[in-house]
Write an enzyme that holds these catalytic residues in place. Structure first.
Site, short mmCIF file in Angstrom:
data_model
loop_
_atom_site.label_atom_id
_atom_site.label_comp_id
_atom_site.label_asym_id
_atom_site.label_seq_id
_atom_site.Cartn_x
_atom_site.Cartn_y
_atom_site.Cartn_z
N CYS A 1 0.82 -1.22 0.00
CA CYS A 1 0.00 0.00 0.00
C CYS A 1 0.85 1.27 0.00
O CYS A 1 2.01 1.27 0.39
CB CYS A 1 -0.92 0.09 1.22
N ARG B 1 2.99 0.71 -5.61
CA ARG B 1 3.02 0.00 -4.32
C ARG B 1 1.77 -0.84 -4.07
O ARG B 1 1.71 -1.62 -3.13
CB ARG B 1 3.15 1.01 -3.17
N TRP C 1 -2.86 -2.59 -1.44
CA TRP C 1 -2.50 -3.95 -1.83
C TRP C 1 -3.01 -4.81 -0.68
O TRP C 1 -2.44 -4.82 0.39
CB TRP C 1 -0.99 -4.09 -2.02
N ASN D 1 -0.53 1.74 6.14
CA ASN D 1 0.30 0.81 5.38
C ASN D 1 0.99 -0.09 6.40
O ASN D 1 1.68 0.41 7.28
CB ASN D 1 1.34 1.61 4.57
N GLU E 1 16.06 -23.11 -10.28
CA GLU E 1 15.63 -21.71 -10.22
C GLU E 1 16.76 -20.78 -10.70
O GLU E 1 16.50 -19.78 -11.38
CB GLU E 1 15.19 -21.35 -8.79
N LYS F 1 16.28 -18.19 -13.74
CA LYS F 1 16.50 -16.73 -13.61
C LYS F 1 17.46 -16.25 -14.69
O LYS F 1 17.22 -15.24 -15.34
CB LYS F 1 17.11 -16.37 -12.24
N GLU G 1 15.88 -16.45 -18.30
CA GLU G 1 14.73 -15.58 -18.62
C GLU G 1 15.09 -14.12 -18.71
O GLU G 1 14.44 -13.38 -19.45
CB GLU G 1 13.55 -15.81 -17.65
N HIS H 1 25.04 -38.76 -16.93
CA HIS H 1 24.13 -39.47 -17.84
C HIS H 1 23.82 -38.65 -19.09
O HIS H 1 22.80 -38.86 -19.72
CB HIS H 1 22.84 -39.83 -17.09
N LYS I 1 4.18 -11.21 -16.71
CA LYS I 1 4.17 -11.40 -15.26
C LYS I 1 3.06 -12.35 -14.85
O LYS I 1 3.22 -13.15 -13.94
CB LYS I 1 3.95 -10.02 -14.61
C1 G6P Z 1 5.36 -16.35 -15.31
C2 G6P Z 1 6.35 -15.45 -14.58
C3 G6P Z 1 7.20 -16.28 -13.62
C4 G6P Z 1 6.32 -17.05 -12.67
C5 G6P Z 1 5.31 -17.92 -13.43
C6 G6P Z 1 4.27 -18.52 -12.51
O1 G6P Z 1 6.02 -17.21 -16.17
O2 G6P Z 1 7.17 -14.80 -15.54
O3 G6P Z 1 8.06 -15.42 -12.90
O4 G6P Z 1 7.11 -17.87 -11.87
O5 G6P Z 1 4.59 -17.11 -14.37
O6 G6P Z 1 3.50 -17.48 -12.02
P1 G6P Z 1 2.63 -17.55 -10.72
O7 G6P Z 1 1.98 -16.19 -10.68
O8 G6P Z 1 1.62 -18.64 -10.91
O9 G6P Z 1 3.53 -17.79 -9.58
#
Ligand code: G6P
Length: 616
Positions: free
Chosen positions: A13, A38, A86, A112, A489, A493, A496, A512, A611
């Site tokens: 918020c 925010r 938020w 907030n 992960e 990262k 992407e 393998h 996103k």
């Molecule tokens: C998209 C985003 C990722 C995220 C994935 C799952 O691919 O770019 O960063 O991990 O969605 O999203 P969620 O909102 O379900 O966690």
């Protein structure tokens, strides 16, 4: 205080308040718009007109509030407070939007943060006859101030905040005091602008810059009285104190990003606070608390089925390792896009857990619909109150991370890991497996915000390593046990946001197939904590080294022998091995961030990615 430090509850918020001889409602709304990053699920404004408090609220973005205000936008007012939300407590709707008012309708509050003891306070205030309108934690503040008020707003706020546990930055107006705003802060940010003829407060400096570059950052426990062009700050006992005036040299775009170049790095740097927000109120007196899950009996569950995508899927894998290691419960984990088209063997004794930062991912949503049809109860972990996945789940746990603007998940991944570790501990307890080891994990969880700050303070070292590796076209991330989800992960990262080809592999699988790829042009990022699989991992790293691959190792501080093997070393603090994925998270994120930035790419907006993936 739950945590050792006074961490801020960041980016949940935004609040603003303005006071002047004459200011337009529109000015307050414009100031609020600067904080929309925010939170943007609902907004509202309160101002005093002819001795009467007027409140306007609207669900959705601030432009919806502008439509609701209509001609009121041009109104000349003397004092106004506003809020962009938020949600943490209560769905985003007009009633739960701020400002919140007391029973008399004379007092309005914007807030907030999170009030931890709001349930107790609410019951107490109801017993005194107060009538509540919303489901928010904030509304208790308005009624508390009403209870304490005897003509002096400052004194009433001082008394009211002394009853609050948790985190808050608040702005308060009273219809009988159109010449003042009272503000208070504990654990959530609040800045006051020092300008001639106008008083202005906000959650950060962004809305202030139009009016002044001179600001006071309130500190925990401070209560401030803001009049036009005059600010007084008091400590919690009501004694007037001096606070330093800072001069801000950021422009608005930098201010929005907290002075950082991108949202992604800002959001990574927020992770200590993210952890506080995610864990707040969950570890108390040796117990693990999930009031949202009161109707779930983990001791009776036969298995847990987890569905998720992307980064959330990696958090899910961590959960599987954790729960299966410590209990007798099976945890199935599958990417949602596969799960939804299979014929999974789940039933009413299976609990389905959906993990989704956005709460809108189409494949995860369809997966929970399928699981529901098969009789499973659905728990979701998301960052968005009122999102479709929360609405379709039986029970929801909120991450409370605030909006994440960078497309690649960072702080929300950390929040997911923290909540999943705590949920894992709850399952350990409910199924009767609790031991000294688990107390140690819980104790370390409480120290994580501090440990994260230490790791993040090493960011320049990670930048230096990124400089050496940004020109490579490939990267192999390897890990074992708890290190495996981290390897996945880390690779995700990097690929992407930097578009470097990166693979995440269980280190034992290298032989393998993928080891055939390795040579001096294909470096290896090894997740190498001093855990029970350390010797095995070390052997795998040696195999990579023998193929001339450069090695970037993340190791436990104090591990000296690794210097002989690795070309680069990033140290993380020693923690119980079950929570290494947490302390590894900022390292892999910072590395990917710096590589992308050095390559001149925009890490906040990677190509081809969104996103929130609401389509298949
Ligand atoms: C998209 C985003 C990722 C995220 C994935 C799952 O691919 O770019 O960063 O991990 O969605 O999203 P969620 O909102 O379900 O966690």
């Amino acid at each position: 205080m739950l945590f050792a430090h006074n961490w801020e509850v960041a980016v949940l918020c935004g609040i603003v308040g303005m006071i002047a001889d004459s200011v337009k409602t529109q000015d307050v709304v414009e100031a609020l718009k600067k904080l929309e990053y925010r939170g943007y699920d609902s907004s509202g404004i309160a101002f005093v007109e002819n001795g009467r408090l007027r409140v306007f609220k609207s669900v959705g973005k601030i432009e919806r509030l502008e439509k609701t205000l209509g001609d009121e936008l041009r109104k000349e007012i003397k004092v106004g407070i506003a809020h962009t939300r938020w949600a943490t407590h209560g769905a985003p709707n007009d009633i739960n939007a701020h400002p919140h008012t007391d029973c008399t309708g004379n007092i309005a509050v914007v807030h907030n943060g999170i009030i931890e003891n709001f349930r107790e306070l609410r019951s107490y205030l109801i017993s005194l006859g107060h009538k509540f309108k919303s489901e928010t934690d904030t509304e208790v503040i308005a009624h508390l101030i009403e209870e304490m008020y005897d003509g002096d707003l400052l004194q009433a706020v001082l008394k009211a905040v002394s009853k609050l546990d948790g985190a808050y930055a608040i702005g308060v107006v009273h219809s009988e005091h159109p010449d003042e705003i009272v503000a208070a802060r504990k654990g959530s940010p609040l800045v006051i602008g020092i300008a001639k003829g106008i008083g202005i407060i906000a959650s950060d400096v962004t809305p202030l810059l139009k009016y002044t570059k001179e600001v006071i950052f309130l500190e925990d426990g401070d209560v401030a009285l803001i009049k036009k062009g005059r600010v007084k700050v008091f400590d919690s006992s009501g004694k007037e104190i001096e606070r330093k005036v800072h001069t801000i040299d950021w422009d608005e775009s930098a201010a929005e990003k907290g002075g950082y170049k991108h949202f992604m790095i800002k959001e990574i740097m927020e992770e200590p606070q993210t952890l506080v927000n995610a864990m707040m109120g969950r570890i108390k007196a040796g117990d693990i608390l999930f009031p949202e899950l009161a109707s779930i009996d983990f001791s009776k569950a036969r298995r847990i089925n987890v569905v998720a995508c992307g980064t959330s899927y990696h958090a899910a894998l961590f959960f599987k390792y954790f729960v299966e290691f410590h209990t007798d419960l099976d945890v199935l984990v599958e990417v949602s896009s596969e799960f939804r088209y299979r014929k999974p063997h789940i039933d009413k004794d299976t609990i389905t857990l959906a993990i989704s930062q956005s709460g809108e991912t189409a494949d995860t949503l369809e997966s929970i619909r399928l699981a529901k049809r098969l009789g499973s109860r659905i728990i979701s972990i998301t960052n968005v109150v009122g999102s479709t996945i929360t609405r379709e789940s039986d029970l929801s746990i909120m991450m409370n991370s605030g909006p994440e603007i960078g497309v690649a998940a960072t702080k929300t991944y950390v929040a997911q890991l923290a909540i999943l570790a705590l949920m894992g501990l709850k399952i350990v307890k409910d199924r009767g497996f609790w031991s000294e080891r688990h107390s140690k994990i819980a104790d370390t969880m409480l120290r994580l915000p501090e440990l994260f700050s230490t790791i993040l303070s090493e960011k320049d070292h990670i930048l230096e390593i990124a400089k050496k590796y940004e020109s490579y076209s490939h990267f192999m991330y390897i890990g074992r046990g708890y290190g495996y989800p981290t390897a996945l992960e880390g690779a995700l990262k990097l690929k992407e946001i930097s578009y470097i080809h990166a693979e995440g592999y269980p280190a034992g699988e290298l032989k393998h197939g993928p080891i055939a790829l390795l040579d001096e042009k294909f470096p290896v990022f090894a997740i190498l904590p001093s855990d029970s699989l350390y010797q095995k991992m070390k052997s795998n790293v040696m195999e990579c080294k023998a193929r001339n691959a450069k090695i970037v190792a993340v190791a436990t501080s104090g591990n000296v022998e690794i210097k002989e093997l690795a070309d680069e070393i990033i140290y993380v603090p020693r923690v119980p091995e079950d929570i290494y994925p947490l302390v590894m998270a900022p390292v892999i994120q910072l590395f990917a961030y710096y590589v992308a930035d050095l390559k001149g790419l925009d890490p906040d907006k990677p190509r081809n990615l969104a996103k929130s993936v609401t389509v298949e």
